[in-house]
Design an enzyme around this catalytic site. Structure first.
Site, PDB file in Angstrom:
ATOM      1  N   LYS A  55      38.915  44.180  42.110  1.00 13.25           N
ATOM      2  CA  LYS A  55      39.445  43.285  43.134  1.00 13.25           C
ATOM      3  C   LYS A  55      40.738  43.897  43.655  1.00 13.25           C
ATOM      4  O   LYS A  55      41.687  44.109  42.897  1.00 13.25           O
ATOM      5  CB  LYS A  55      39.713  41.912  42.532  1.00 13.25           C
ATOM      6  CG  LYS A  55      40.359  40.962  43.533  1.00 13.25           C
ATOM      7  CD  LYS A  55      40.383  39.548  43.006  1.00 13.25           C
ATOM      8  CE  LYS A  55      41.069  38.621  43.989  1.00 13.25           C
ATOM      9  NZ  LYS A  55      41.148  37.252  43.464  1.00 13.25           N
ATOM     10  N   LYS A  62      35.479  43.579  45.531  1.00  8.48           N
ATOM     11  CA  LYS A  62      36.017  42.653  46.511  1.00  8.48           C
ATOM     12  C   LYS A  62      37.273  43.211  47.134  1.00  8.48           C
ATOM     13  O   LYS A  62      38.107  43.703  46.389  1.00  8.48           O
ATOM     14  CB  LYS A  62      36.333  41.343  45.788  1.00  8.48           C
ATOM     15  CG  LYS A  62      36.994  40.311  46.636  1.00  8.48           C
ATOM     16  CD  LYS A  62      37.340  39.127  45.778  1.00  8.48           C
ATOM     17  CE  LYS A  62      38.033  38.116  46.651  1.00  8.48           C
ATOM     18  NZ  LYS A  62      38.553  37.032  45.900  1.00  8.48           N
TER      19      LYS A  62
HETATM   20  C1  PBG Z   1      41.762  33.590  43.627  1.00  9.54           C
HETATM   21  C2  PBG Z   1      40.800  34.134  44.620  1.00  9.54           C
HETATM   22  C3  PBG Z   1      41.087  34.670  45.879  1.00  9.54           C
HETATM   23  C4  PBG Z   1      39.866  34.890  46.494  1.00  9.54           C
HETATM   24  C5  PBG Z   1      38.871  34.515  45.583  1.00  9.54           C
HETATM   25  N1  PBG Z   1      39.476  34.069  44.418  1.00  9.54           N
HETATM   26  C6  PBG Z   1      42.365  34.898  46.590  1.00  9.54           C
HETATM   27  C7  PBG Z   1      43.381  35.777  46.016  1.00  9.54           C
HETATM   28  O1  PBG Z   1      43.157  36.521  45.067  1.00  9.54           O
HETATM   29  O2  PBG Z   1      44.496  35.717  46.520  1.00  9.54           O
HETATM   30  C8  PBG Z   1      39.688  35.399  47.886  1.00  9.54           C
HETATM   31  C9  PBG Z   1      38.416  35.036  48.558  1.00  9.54           C
HETATM   32  C10 PBG Z   1      38.398  35.220  50.028  1.00  9.54           C
HETATM   33  O3  PBG Z   1      39.350  35.704  50.665  1.00  9.54           O
HETATM   34  O4  PBG Z   1      37.380  34.852  50.605  1.00  9.54           O
HETATM   35  N2  PBG Z   1      42.097  34.365  42.573  1.00  9.54           N
END
Ligand code: PBG
Length: 324
Positions: A195, A248
């Site tokens: 991520k 992601k």
């Molecule tokens: C939270 C999380 C996030 C997303 C999914 N889980 C945001 C972040 O890490 O700030 C993002 C999903 C999206 O942008 O569609 N941990």
């Protein structure tokens, strides 16, 4: 000329014969939904046209319709009232809290759907970070303990897969251990393994009012200049017990998806995130591109790169297209 590559493009039947990938099936999609306490709540998210914060009564109604389109997998994101957020994200461990009630209600009504629950502290934290802060730092091991507790609560409420999205070290191992200890051995783990710290999460943070109050997430989410490091993160999560690994965002990381698919014998998921959705909606809203064609191309490119599973806010629109 002996070689004329255009020969195999001359009509749609030959193009179909030589197609290397098929369109993603609706059954390969996971639809992320934003949920909200209350009744008949239905608030459109400004930066994500077509996506809503829904109270559970309305979500259940809509789910009945979405299921008819073939959508049976959902990721849940709770919008927690600001008055319940604090530095320790303690609401995340309230067994009577909104998220756990919501999971129960959904599984009560639709036992067959798969619920993928996000495991991170940001929706519950007044700081908007995924972990607990001590002296201005996001501390790893204390956060992991809380996440393991939270995983138990999610699983007991009925979550099918818990999805750690926090990027703390060693969390998959502790979560797996906690689930096994509680006899929750059928609950799976989808690890947000690679991520990245990305600007494409902006609209999501609007949806949950969860943007970090200070700083950014670069001490835990990955640097977008790196790809070998992504393979390391995925490998660790697999060793620690992940059932499915995720990359992601999706679109700026198609190369990472392709590598992951090649290196590992595990299902690979990709998250087509909020900012990627918002770009398509904004351009389409201005008449600058054909939304349906764009979303088919985008989802197919993610599958072609190697994703077996796609988290996408386009799920309903895509399912309608495929069913029409
Ligand atoms: C939270 C999380 C996030 C997303 C999914 N889980 C945001 C972040 O890490 O700030 C993002 C999903 C999206 O942008 O569609 N941990």
């Amino acid at each position: 000329m002996k070689k004329r590559p255009r020969r195999i493009r001359k009509n749609s039947f030959i193009r179909d014969l030589v197609a290397e990938t098929s369109l993603p099936e609706v059954s390969q999609l996971i639809y992320p939904v934003f949920i909200q306490e209350g009744r008949t709540v239905h608030q459109e998210i400004k930066s994500m046209p077509g996506q809503y914060r829904l109270s559970i009564d309305l979500l259940l109604q809509r789910m009945a319709t979405w299921r008819k389109l073939g959508l049976n997998n959902y990721a849940l994101f709770p919008n927690i009232d600001n008055s319940l957020k604090n530095e320790n994200a303690s609401e995340a461990l309230n067994p009577d809290g909104f998220l756990y009630q919501a999971i129960k209600q959904i599984k009560d009504r639709f036992p067959e759907v798969n619920l993928f629950t996000d495991l991170a502290l940001d929706p519950f934290s007044s700081d908007g970070h995924d972990g607990i802060i001590e002296n201005g730092k996001i501390v790893n091991d204390r956060t992991v303990e809380v996440l393991a507790q939270m995983a138990i609560l999610q699983a007991q409420a009925g979550a099918d897969f818990v999805c750690p999205s926090d990027m703390m070290d060693g969390r998959v191992r502790q979560i797996r251990r906690a689930l096994e200890r509680e006899g929750l051995c059928d609950t799976g783990i989808v690890a947000y393994s690679a991520k990245y710290a990305s600007s494409f999460y902006g609209p999501f943070r609007d949806a949950l009012d969860s943007a970090p109050r200070a700083g950014d997430k670069k001490t835990y989410q990955m640097d977008f200049r790196n790809s070998r490091e992504a393979m390391k993160e995925i490998e660790l999560d697999i060793q620690e017990g992940a059932d499915i690994v995720m990359i992601k965002p999706a679109l700026s990381f198609l190369d990472i998806i392709a590598q992951a698919k090649r290196y590992f014998k595990y299902p690979v998921a990709a998250y087509n995130v909020s900012g990627e959705y918002a770009m398509v909606k904004a351009a389409a809203g201005n008449g600058w591109l054909d939304e349906n064609k764009a979303l088919v191309e985008i989802l197919t490119s993610i599958k072609r790169a190697g994703a077996d599973i796609i988290f996408t806010y386009h799920a309903v629109d895509y399912a309608k297209l495929r069913n029409s």
